[in-house]
Design a protein around this motif. Structure first.
Motif, PDB file in Angstrom:
ATOM      1  N   ARG A 155       0.809  -1.215   0.000  1.00  0.00           N
ATOM      2  CA  ARG A 155       0.000   0.000   0.000  1.00  0.00           C
ATOM      3  C   ARG A 155       0.849   1.274   0.000  1.00  0.00           C
ATOM      4  O   ARG A 155       0.316   2.368   0.122  1.00  0.00           O
ATOM      5  N   VAL A 156       2.161   1.099  -0.066  1.00  0.00           N
ATOM      6  CA  VAL A 156       3.065   2.259  -0.017  1.00  0.00           C
ATOM      7  C   VAL A 156       3.969   2.239  -1.237  1.00  0.00           C
ATOM      8  O   VAL A 156       4.723   1.283  -1.444  1.00  0.00           O
ATOM      9  N   GLY A 157       3.874   3.307  -2.060  1.00  0.00           N
ATOM     10  CA  GLY A 157       4.663   3.344  -3.291  1.00  0.00           C
ATOM     11  C   GLY A 157       6.115   3.716  -3.068  1.00  0.00           C
ATOM     12  O   GLY A 157       7.021   3.105  -3.633  1.00  0.00           O
ATOM     13  N   LYS A 158       6.358   4.719  -2.235  1.00  0.00           N
ATOM     14  CA  LYS A 158       7.720   5.186  -1.946  1.00  0.00           C
ATOM     15  C   LYS A 158       7.792   5.585  -0.477  1.00  0.00           C
ATOM     16  O   LYS A 158       6.775   5.974   0.113  1.00  0.00           O
ATOM     17  N   VAL A 159       8.977   5.506   0.058  1.00  0.00           N
ATOM     18  CA  VAL A 159       9.185   5.874   1.464  1.00  0.00           C
ATOM     19  C   VAL A 159      10.267   6.944   1.547  1.00  0.00           C
ATOM     20  O   VAL A 159      11.333   6.812   0.946  1.00  0.00           O
ATOM     21  N   VAL A 160       9.968   8.021   2.291  1.00  0.00           N
ATOM     22  CA  VAL A 160      10.966   9.068   2.550  1.00  0.00           C
ATOM     23  C   VAL A 160      11.208   9.147   4.055  1.00  0.00           C
ATOM     24  O   VAL A 160      10.265   9.334   4.830  1.00  0.00           O
ATOM     25  N   SER A 161      12.458   8.995   4.455  1.00  0.00           N
ATOM     26  CA  SER A 161      12.844   9.152   5.862  1.00  0.00           C
ATOM     27  C   SER A 161      13.926  10.225   5.969  1.00  0.00           C
ATOM     28  O   SER A 161      15.051  10.039   5.538  1.00  0.00           O
ATOM     29  N   ILE A 162      13.541  11.381   6.526  1.00  0.00           N
ATOM     30  CA  ILE A 162      14.490  12.494   6.716  1.00  0.00           C
ATOM     31  C   ILE A 162      14.878  12.540   8.189  1.00  0.00           C
ATOM     32  O   ILE A 162      14.005  12.690   9.047  1.00  0.00           O
ATOM     33  N   SER A 163      16.144  12.425   8.466  1.00  0.00           N
ATOM     34  CA  SER A 163      16.637  12.485   9.858  1.00  0.00           C
ATOM     35  C   SER A 163      15.812  11.587  10.781  1.00  0.00           C
ATOM     36  O   SER A 163      15.450  11.985  11.891  1.00  0.00           O
ATOM     37  N   GLY A 164      15.516  10.400  10.298  1.00  0.00           N
ATOM     38  CA  GLY A 164      14.807   9.397  11.095  1.00  0.00           C
ATOM     39  C   GLY A 164      15.755   8.281  11.485  1.00  0.00           C
ATOM     40  O   GLY A 164      16.976   8.430  11.397  1.00  0.00           O
ATOM     41  N   THR A 165      15.203   7.179  11.900  1.00  0.00           N
ATOM     42  CA  THR A 165      16.025   6.002  12.177  1.00  0.00           C
ATOM     43  C   THR A 165      15.115   4.788  12.206  1.00  0.00           C
ATOM     44  O   THR A 165      13.908   4.918  12.419  1.00  0.00           O
ATOM     45  N   ALA A 166      15.706   3.613  12.030  1.00  0.00           N
ATOM     46  CA  ALA A 166      14.952   2.365  12.155  1.00  0.00           C
ATOM     47  C   ALA A 166      15.224   1.709  13.499  1.00  0.00           C
ATOM     48  O   ALA A 166      14.723   0.614  13.777  1.00  0.00           O
ATOM     49  N   ARG A 167      16.022   2.367  14.325  1.00  0.00           N
ATOM     50  CA  ARG A 167      16.387   1.768  15.629  1.00  0.00           C
ATOM     51  C   ARG A 167      16.920   2.877  16.531  1.00  0.00           C
ATOM     52  O   ARG A 167      18.010   3.381  16.321  1.00  0.00           O
ATOM     53  N   SER A 168      16.138   3.238  17.542  1.00  0.00           N
ATOM     54  CA  SER A 168      16.586   4.289  18.472  1.00  0.00           C
ATOM     55  C   SER A 168      17.799   3.798  19.244  1.00  0.00           C
ATOM     56  O   SER A 168      17.811   2.668  19.736  1.00  0.00           O
ATOM     57  N   ASN A 169      18.796   4.639  19.359  1.00  0.00           N
ATOM     58  CA  ASN A 169      20.007   4.222  20.083  1.00  0.00           C
ATOM     59  C   ASN A 169      19.973   4.742  21.531  1.00  0.00           C
ATOM     60  O   ASN A 169      19.167   5.610  21.870  1.00  0.00           O
ATOM     61  N   PRO A 170      20.826   4.179  22.389  1.00  0.00           N
ATOM     62  CA  PRO A 170      20.764   4.554  23.809  1.00  0.00           C
ATOM     63  C   PRO A 170      21.022   6.043  24.073  1.00  0.00           C
ATOM     64  O   PRO A 170      20.475   6.581  25.035  1.00  0.00           O
ATOM     65  N   SER A 171      21.820   6.720  23.220  1.00  0.00           N
ATOM     66  CA  SER A 171      22.038   8.162  23.433  1.00  0.00           C
ATOM     67  C   SER A 171      20.743   8.939  23.333  1.00  0.00           C
ATOM     68  O   SER A 171      20.482   9.835  24.139  1.00  0.00           O
ATOM     69  N   SER A 172      19.952   8.632  22.320  1.00  0.00           N
ATOM     70  CA  SER A 172      18.713   9.387  22.150  1.00  0.00           C
ATOM     71  C   SER A 172      17.703   8.986  23.228  1.00  0.00           C
ATOM     72  O   SER A 172      16.934   9.825  23.704  1.00  0.00           O
ATOM     73  N   ILE A 173      17.722   7.730  23.632  1.00  0.00           N
ATOM     74  CA  ILE A 173      16.849   7.308  24.738  1.00  0.00           C
ATOM     75  C   ILE A 173      17.228   8.075  26.000  1.00  0.00           C
ATOM     76  O   ILE A 173      16.361   8.539  26.748  1.00  0.00           O
ATOM     77  N   ALA A 174      18.525   8.240  26.225  1.00  0.00           N
ATOM     78  CA  ALA A 174      18.999   8.960  27.417  1.00  0.00           C
ATOM     79  C   ALA A 174      18.457  10.391  27.443  1.00  0.00           C
ATOM     80  O   ALA A 174      17.985  10.863  28.476  1.00  0.00           O
ATOM     81  N   MET A 175      18.508  11.069  26.292  1.00  0.00           N
ATOM     82  CA  MET A 175      18.042  12.452  26.260  1.00  0.00           C
ATOM     83  C   MET A 175      16.530  12.531  26.480  1.00  0.00           C
ATOM     84  O   MET A 175      16.041  13.464  27.123  1.00  0.00           O
ATOM     85  N   ARG A 176      15.798  11.573  25.928  1.00  0.00           N
ATOM     86  CA  ARG A 176      14.340  11.591  26.141  1.00  0.00           C
ATOM     87  C   ARG A 176      13.986  11.164  27.570  1.00  0.00           C
ATOM     88  O   ARG A 176      13.023  11.656  28.167  1.00  0.00           O
ATOM     89  N   PHE A 177      14.769  10.244  28.116  1.00  0.00           N
ATOM     90  CA  PHE A 177      14.564   9.837  29.510  1.00  0.00           C
ATOM     91  C   PHE A 177      14.745  11.044  30.443  1.00  0.00           C
ATOM     92  O   PHE A 177      13.961  11.249  31.377  1.00  0.00           O
ATOM     93  N   ALA A 178      15.788  11.843  30.173  1.00  0.00           N
ATOM     94  CA  ALA A 178      16.028  13.031  31.005  1.00  0.00           C
ATOM     95  C   ALA A 178      14.811  13.959  30.954  1.00  0.00           C
ATOM     96  O   ALA A 178      14.394  14.515  31.975  1.00  0.00           O
ATOM     97  N   GLN A 179      14.214  14.092  29.777  1.00  0.00           N
ATOM     98  CA  GLN A 179      13.030  14.947  29.646  1.00  0.00           C
ATOM     99  C   GLN A 179      11.840  14.390  30.428  1.00  0.00           C
ATOM    100  O   GLN A 179      11.155  15.111  31.148  1.00  0.00           O
ATOM    101  N   ARG A 180      11.595  13.088  30.252  1.00  0.00           N
ATOM    102  CA  ARG A 180      10.465  12.475  30.973  1.00  0.00           C
ATOM    103  C   ARG A 180      10.676  12.572  32.490  1.00  0.00           C
ATOM    104  O   ARG A 180       9.744  12.799  33.250  1.00  0.00           O
ATOM    105  N   SER A 181      11.920  12.389  32.916  1.00  0.00           N
ATOM    106  CA  SER A 181      12.210  12.405  34.358  1.00  0.00           C
ATOM    107  C   SER A 181      11.872  13.747  34.990  1.00  0.00           C
ATOM    108  O   SER A 181      11.265  13.793  36.065  1.00  0.00           O
TER     109      SER A 181
END
Lengths: 505, 505
Positions: B245-271
């Motif tokens: 159902r999807v003809g083309k995919v565009v991913s700008i500054s995305g990822t297919a797997r969040s890494n621990p650095s980005s989790i750390a920054m979001r964890f700090a925000q949630r905390s």
């Protein structure tokens, strides 16, 4: 192999989806699932990571001991201050001039020493600490607990106690025996702590305080000034303020000019701390400390101490798994994630914050981190501080003599041997070189780490370049690899220790 | 020139030191300065940056309007929800299956559209948003305010409204019209908001919700799925879940797997958010929202959106200067620093937090940031979720046909044209390639930014490598330079827009 794995997954999951009924059918868009688990949804979830703040508060409250003495200035400070028997204290009864505000009327400096002072008092190394460290850099007979630089100090180690007499102080503004915001304000009629009546201090003020101790100890000239992180700033400042009293300067993962990225990270820490209602504008010493704010601040700080690549290796995307949780769970169903710490990187940061928040004084963090932000050795910044620029050390370099205040290569790059000239030198590089002229004749070791996100490798290169532009021909420069980031100075005994030993010998 | 400047500084400052008396004599260690300004020290300093939290609280309190209706479910939500007239809403009355928890009984999806749907309904672009954006990607006749991607949508722009029919939704879990934690819980007898009874959701759940809207609109197949940041995750997930159902995919500054650095920054925000007493474990909708926690969280987030080099250029070490302050100050004395925001980088972060904290729902931030952390398209992760792996699209690539589920180069690097093979490929790369097999036959544009510290360029390379290893021979890959970091996708119309236009045409 992959194709077969994929087919197995599809088959297994289709079966699982059917057997688990409405709960676990996914990805099929139009699947109609009429059931609801209303009981489960109506229940309010638990948040142990939030409850722990209240639990900590109760623990602190019950542990605070109120002395019956009518002169009592409030309960004991709630952070774990080391026993006064574990370090020495020098009381300086004269005012200490400060960079931004009126002088401190008097001060205490806590310090520890290792090795033996030579009869000529010419074998002294002054070791400067990072933000939160005490004077306890290594174990002593008074305090046998391992220090923060245990493996770097001792016979045959980076700071060799067979050769050198090493002095480490708790920094001005700190909370481990040296005067700081938690100290009694001598101008307060009731002797209450300064709290935020403590003046904003600078790295230069910290160094000036240390030199009152050296005067007291009769140490006219240091063999070397050594420091890591904020200690690197102090080490450079010591060489700058007292070029005739400092033989060599070591700056490990330090900087001569804090950049806006590092200010941003420290600002975020101060902000969460100061927003804690317990902080009470700094006046919490007769009540509960901002332990939650301090924990949150330390979590943020910890992010800057290591590196993404280290966390990739160490934690990856692993999650915590409580034994009873694992047992209770149907293995065919996905693990249910929590909003509280769940990934190991989260539990690690949580743990680091929890460990720290009762070991340190929140106001010390605010004042010392601000001093780091304010540190800038470019000439315009030094000029604006009215810090008089001392002349370079009278000892000329071994090689061709360079006139005092006459940088050798201010208009051209100095041709670093250990790294190529910067492709786009920072616009402030000439200003930094001009500010560093007083260090012209002092051998300087600059060591940085490529994975450091707090004191970046670009800042290390800039420092070495600026020193060379200022005419310093005895700059040793090393970059370390690895994934330990800013904390490399605490961990890499072989490379950090080796570079220091080589430079000092 | 430098030598003369230095001498002038020394001369001028020595004079200034003498004339200003004890207050401004510095650097001379043994200067004895007996005077004290006790009055100044006894005074408690002011902290406008702390007072503003209480002031904001008072403002919110006075603006909350209580309706007299006995069926009232509490005061108006305090964040600025767009007018319901400014977007369209699709009500999906069927349950929506979720990845981790039981299905949502029903949901609303807020959406906006641009351009004209072709009679064959084959010109649809589904645009996915980042964490905090609403469906208002560009101005419409209903809502003429500029959208968050205003310059990328319109006639002749990156998403060309002369050619395409563009749909943008507010994401599941959001607070701008789509069902999220602030929505009324249909299983609650009083109709109160879900709050933290809302289930933890995944990126896959967000996409599944969007496809209920496409079904309702009669769109069988997307021309393209386009997204930036978290939108890039959704875009990849859409291609993965619905390859036919999807003809083309565009991913700008995305990822297919969040890494621990980005989790750390979001964890700090949630905390910091969850530690705000107003958060009340998420049940704040009938009281005051955690505006201070949300402000602090946004400050931390903002650090990750730009880059150090940008701040060096934009702010450097400049400080704010209030006109009356400057006038009152003796120009011969140093400027006295404050513990509240003082450097421009601090006032910038403060301002960003202040702007955001009443525009967004705190619980939405918690749930959506958690969904980002949980996103992992490696095969083992997908398997553990019981997400059944769909077959690749039935359309073979234009070039040599590749068998479904048979990646072309799983054991060797695919030979990217735009960047060299990774020197040390991440150990999870084969797992990621295996997980991405369903995207094998869909052309994918991967665009990343070298200065991005949140979705790093290494993650962009990893995504392109993994897609190629999975057998996808139509991966377009670009890296952008510049100093805008993660926010480049909002700012760089020329390069980001150009790459998208080229890829879609």
């Amino acid at each position: 192999m992959l194709a077969s794995t994929s087919r197995n997954v599809v088959r297994r999951l289709k079966t699982a989806g059917r057997s688990a009924g409405c709960q676990w059918m996914r990805a099929e868009l139009s699947t109609s699932v009429p059931c609801r688990d209303t009981a489960a949804r109506a229940e309010r979830p638990s948040f142990p990571c939030v409850d722990q703040h209240a639990a900590r508060q109760s623990r602190i409250l019950s542990s605070l001991t109120h002395a019956p003495d009518p002169c009592d200035t409030g309960p004991e400070v709630p952070y774990a201050r080391p026993s006064p028997q574990s370090y020495q204290t020098y009381h300086h009864s004269q005012p200490l001039p400060l960079t931004y505000f009126e002088p401190l009327p008097e001060l205490d400096i806590a310090y520890e020493t290792w090795g033996t002072l030579s009869p000529a008092r010419d074998n002294v190394i002054l070791l400067h600490t990072g933000l939160s460290a005490s004077s306890h850099a290594a174990s002593t007979s008074q305090n046998p607990a391992p220090g923060w630089w245990e493996k770097f100090i001792g016979p045959g180690r980076a700071l060799d106690t067979k050769e050198f007499f090493i002095i480490c102080t708790n920094v001005l503004g700190g909370c481990y025996g040296t005067t700081g915001p938690a100290s009694s304000d001598p101008t307060d009629p009731t002797g209450k702590p300064y709290a935020t009546r403590f003046p904003v201090i600078s790295i230069f003020d910290m160094v000036r305080a240390q030199f009152t101790l050296l005067d007291y100890l009769g140490v006219e000239k240091l063999y070397a000034s050594v420091g890591c992180s904020m200690g690197g700033m102090q080490s450079l400042a010591a060489g700058w303020m007292y070029p005739d009293r400092v033989g060599k300067v070591v700056s490990i993962s330090g900087t001569a000019r804090s950049n806006p990225s590092s200010i941003a990270m420290r600002f975020a820490q101060r902000s969460v701390l100061m927003a804690d209602p317990n902080w009470n504008k700094g006046f919490y010493y007769d009540g509960l400390p901002p332990h939650t704010g301090l924990k949150l601040a330390r979590q943020i700080a910890t992010i800057t101490y290591r590196s993404g690549p280290e966390w990739d290796i160490r934690f990856g995307r692993q999650v915590r798994e409580l034994p009873d949780e694992a047992k209770a769970r149907d293995p065919s169903l996905p693990r249910q994630p929590a909003l509280c710490p769940d990934f190991l990187i989260e539990t690690y940061l949580d743990h680091q914050g929890e460990q720290f928040c009762l070991k340190y004084d929140a106001n010390s963090l605010i004042y010392i981190s601000k001093a780091m932000d304010l540190f800038d050795m470019t000439l315009p910044a030094l000029t604006s501080l009215n810090l008089s620029l001392p002349p370079p050390s009278s000892t000329p370099p071994d090689s061709d003599a360079v006139s005092p205040h006459q940088p050798a290569h201010l208009s051209s790059h100095s041709g670093s041997k250990s790294h190529p000239p910067p492709p786009n030198p920072a616009p402030h590089l000439p200003d930094l070189a001009a500010g560093l002229v007083p260090l012209q004749n002092i051998p300087v070791l600059v060591l940085g780490v490529q994975s450091d996100i707090l004191f970046t490798v670009e800042q290390q290169r800039e420092l070495a370049d600026a020193l060379r532009m200022a005419g310093n021909e005895r700059v040793s420069y090393y970059e370390l690899g690895g994934v330990w980031g800013h904390d490399t100075f605490l961990l890499d005994v072989q490379n950090v220790g080796g570079a220091i030993r080589g430079f000092l010998s």
